[in-house]
Motif scaffolding. Structure first.
Motif, PDB file in Angstrom:
ATOM      1  N   CYS A  11     -28.732 -30.749  65.257  1.00 17.62           N
ATOM      2  CA  CYS A  11     -27.631 -29.789  65.048  1.00 17.62           C
ATOM      3  C   CYS A  11     -27.850 -29.067  63.726  1.00 17.62           C
ATOM      4  O   CYS A  11     -28.159 -29.686  62.712  1.00 17.62           O
ATOM      5  N   ILE A  12     -27.692 -27.751  63.747  1.00 15.44           N
ATOM      6  CA  ILE A  12     -27.858 -26.958  62.525  1.00 15.44           C
ATOM      7  C   ILE A  12     -26.518 -26.419  62.036  1.00 15.44           C
ATOM      8  O   ILE A  12     -26.472 -25.472  61.246  1.00 15.44           O
ATOM      9  N   CYS A  14     -24.272 -24.698  63.461  1.00 11.96           N
ATOM     10  CA  CYS A  14     -24.102 -23.272  63.747  1.00 11.96           C
ATOM     11  C   CYS A  14     -22.650 -22.918  64.038  1.00 11.96           C
ATOM     12  O   CYS A  14     -22.244 -21.780  63.873  1.00 11.96           O
ATOM     13  N   ALA A  16     -20.921 -23.066  66.943  1.00 15.07           N
ATOM     14  CA  ALA A  16     -20.555 -22.475  68.234  1.00 15.07           C
ATOM     15  C   ALA A  16     -19.755 -23.424  69.119  1.00 15.07           C
ATOM     16  O   ALA A  16     -18.817 -23.010  69.811  1.00 15.07           O
ATOM     17  N   CYS A  61     -25.335 -23.769  72.718  1.00 17.44           N
ATOM     18  CA  CYS A  61     -25.932 -24.396  71.536  1.00 17.44           C
ATOM     19  C   CYS A  61     -27.366 -23.919  71.361  1.00 17.44           C
ATOM     20  O   CYS A  61     -28.197 -24.102  72.248  1.00 17.44           O
ATOM     21  N   PRO A  62     -27.677 -23.319  70.206  1.00 18.88           N
ATOM     22  CA  PRO A  62     -29.010 -22.734  70.023  1.00 18.88           C
ATOM     23  C   PRO A  62     -30.118 -23.776  69.850  1.00 18.88           C
ATOM     24  O   PRO A  62     -31.300 -23.428  69.944  1.00 18.88           O
ATOM     25  N   THR A  63     -29.757 -25.018  69.583  1.00 19.22           N
ATOM     26  CA  THR A  63     -30.775 -26.036  69.332  1.00 19.22           C
ATOM     27  C   THR A  63     -30.789 -27.132  70.400  1.00 19.22           C
ATOM     28  O   THR A  63     -31.435 -28.161  70.224  1.00 19.22           O
TER      29      THR A  63
END
Ligand code: F3S
Length: 81
Positions: A11-12, A14, A16, A61-63
């Protein structure tokens, strides 16, 4: 039944997921997400009415840190699903 957990290692923060699914995810002091239902153990089944939010958060989720499984995670986000 579906279970969800956040892999905090990827997880970064972000931001969202809790915007998309506020009943399922929240952020810790560092902004990393966790599953609200079970304090990120991934062992409480997601209620039916929240499955659509779960799918949207998963897709957003981008990651790919949001994990979904049909069996409980019991705290291990990296378990094979
Ligand atoms: Fe982290 Fe993905 Fe949520 S990067 S803050 S788990 S959308």
């Amino acid at each position: 039944e579906k279970y969800t957990i956040v892999d905090k290692d990827t997880c970064i923060a972000c931001g969202a997921c809790a915007a998309t699914a506020p009943d399922l995810f929240d952020y810790d002091d560092e902004g990393l997400a966790f599953a609200l239902l079970d304090k990120n153990k991934g062992n409480v089944a997601v209620p039916d009415e929240l499955l659509e939010d779960l799918a949207d958060a998963y897709d957003g989720c981008p990651t790919e840190s949001i994990r979904i499984s049909e069996s409980p995670f019991n705290g291990h986000a990296d378990q094979p699903v």
